[in-house]
Each structure stands twice: as C-alpha cells, then as structure tokens.
Write a protein that holds these residues in place. Sequence first.
Motif, mmCIF file in Angstrom:
data_model
loop_
_atom_site.group_PDB
_atom_site.id
_atom_site.type_symbol
_atom_site.label_atom_id
_atom_site.label_comp_id
_atom_site.label_asym_id
_atom_site.label_seq_id
_atom_site.Cartn_x
_atom_site.Cartn_y
_atom_site.Cartn_z
ATOM 1 N N CYS A 30 -4.366 -10.207 -4.001
ATOM 2 C CA CYS A 30 -4.213 -10.299 -2.438
ATOM 3 C C CYS A 30 -2.979 -10.647 -1.782
ATOM 4 O O CYS A 30 -2.825 -10.473 -0.711
ATOM 5 C CB CYS A 30 -5.233 -11.443 -2.069
ATOM 6 S SG CYS A 30 -4.803 -13.212 -2.556
ATOM 7 N N GLY A 33 -0.185 -6.671 -2.906
ATOM 8 C CA GLY A 33 -0.364 -5.714 -2.095
ATOM 9 C C GLY A 33 -0.369 -4.438 -3.002
ATOM 10 O O GLY A 33 0.581 -4.130 -3.774
ATOM 11 N N ALA A 39 -6.858 -2.912 -3.860
ATOM 12 C CA ALA A 39 -6.167 -3.252 -2.505
ATOM 13 C C ALA A 39 -5.258 -1.983 -2.489
ATOM 14 O O ALA A 39 -4.732 -1.228 -3.526
ATOM 15 C CB ALA A 39 -5.151 -4.340 -2.828
ATOM 16 N N THR A 42 -0.441 0.116 2.464
ATOM 17 C CA THR A 42 -0.503 0.836 3.695
ATOM 18 C C THR A 42 0.749 0.923 4.539
ATOM 19 O O THR A 42 0.877 2.042 5.377
ATOM 20 C CB THR A 42 -1.251 0.039 5.047
ATOM 21 O OG1 THR A 42 -0.977 -1.186 5.255
ATOM 22 C CG2 THR A 42 -2.988 -0.043 4.429
ATOM 23 N N TRP A 52 -0.777 -4.200 3.202
ATOM 24 C CA TRP A 52 -1.858 -3.635 2.267
ATOM 25 C C TRP A 52 -3.168 -3.965 2.971
ATOM 26 O O TRP A 52 -3.143 -4.966 3.751
ATOM 27 C CB TRP A 52 -1.586 -4.070 0.877
ATOM 28 C CG TRP A 52 -1.882 -5.802 0.905
ATOM 29 C CD1 TRP A 52 -2.944 -6.449 0.649
ATOM 30 C CD2 TRP A 52 -0.644 -6.710 0.990
ATOM 31 N NE1 TRP A 52 -2.647 -7.772 0.622
ATOM 32 C CE2 TRP A 52 -1.083 -7.872 0.686
ATOM 33 C CE3 TRP A 52 0.777 -6.536 0.964
ATOM 34 C CZ2 TRP A 52 -0.518 -9.037 0.718
ATOM 35 C CZ3 TRP A 52 1.379 -7.610 1.136
ATOM 36 C CH2 TRP A 52 1.012 -8.932 0.946
ATOM 37 N N SER A 53 -4.132 -3.323 2.656
ATOM 38 C CA SER A 53 -5.430 -3.673 2.966
ATOM 39 C C SER A 53 -6.237 -3.872 1.925
ATOM 40 O O SER A 53 -6.001 -3.393 0.779
ATOM 41 C CB SER A 53 -5.789 -2.508 3.661
ATOM 42 O OG SER A 53 -7.399 -2.339 3.994
ATOM 43 N N HIS A 61 -9.713 -8.404 4.023
ATOM 44 C CA HIS A 61 -8.379 -8.799 3.427
ATOM 45 C C HIS A 61 -7.340 -7.781 3.793
ATOM 46 O O HIS A 61 -7.611 -6.592 3.546
ATOM 47 C CB HIS A 61 -8.568 -9.094 1.956
ATOM 48 C CG HIS A 61 -9.620 -10.353 1.821
ATOM 49 N ND1 HIS A 61 -10.876 -10.362 2.091
ATOM 50 C CD2 HIS A 61 -8.962 -11.495 0.932
ATOM 51 C CE1 HIS A 61 -11.341 -11.564 1.663
ATOM 52 N NE2 HIS A 61 -10.277 -12.461 1.089
ATOM 53 N N SER A 62 -6.304 -8.424 4.330
ATOM 54 C CA SER A 62 -4.957 -7.588 4.414
ATOM 55 C C SER A 62 -3.897 -8.608 4.381
ATOM 56 O O SER A 62 -4.025 -9.721 4.716
ATOM 57 C CB SER A 62 -5.287 -6.855 5.920
ATOM 58 O OG SER A 62 -5.336 -7.551 6.909
#
Length: 123
Positions: A30, A33, A39, A42, A52-53, A61-62
């Motif tokens: 988390c 990324g 995950a 992005t 990241w998402s 979660h991002s």
Amino acid sequence: MGRIEESIEIEAPIAEVYREWTDYQPLPACMRGGAGRGATATEVLPLDRIAWSGGPELPGHSGVVTFHRVTEHSTRLMLQLDTEPHGLWDHLVEGLGFTDRRIIDELAAFKTRVEEHRQHLAA
C-alpha cells in the motif's frame, strides 16, 4: 475514508532515493505502489512521483509518493495514502492511529536503510 500524509528528509540524492523506493521490498504494497496485492500504478514519473490505486483487492486504497530535491545530496520524500477501512478491525486500527504510526515507522526504516547503504558505499 482516511488520509495519511507524511514526509521525511533523506540524506541522499533524489535519484538514489527514487531507485531505493522502487526496489525496497519490505515496504508494504500500500506504500510502494504498483506492487503486490493487486495494486496498480496509475502514474509513474521517474524522479518525481509514483501514484497507484489499490485495485480489486484493496478497493478505496490509493496513494502517491513524491520526491523533492532539497539539495544536491538530500531529498524530501512525501507520501499520501487514502485508505478505506473495511470491517470493524480496520476501523479500530485506523481510529487508534496505528496506521499512521506504522507509516511513520516504515518511512524511518526506509531513511535508515538508504543512508546506511550510502555510508557503506562511501567507505
């Protein structure tokens, strides 16, 4: 949804901090990324930012980590995480500040690793 924002200054050039961040496996997915538990990166701008998402396994979660040159030999790393607790346990952990504490501890461990690795190479 919770938001965690932390930063830390590391005595190492920005390129070294960026490289270590992308290679440092002990960081939780988390935070790193784009790695582990679904995950998805992005946005990746080398030496600048990684966003990241959480994807299907970590919905809600991002995060984004940004790298800021302070001097030629020091870098400020800034981390922002948005988390969506699921279930009573997640809400309790977040409500008591354990997530924030873990992030602070992980960043401190990362700083130590980078700076000690740098000292080892200089020796």
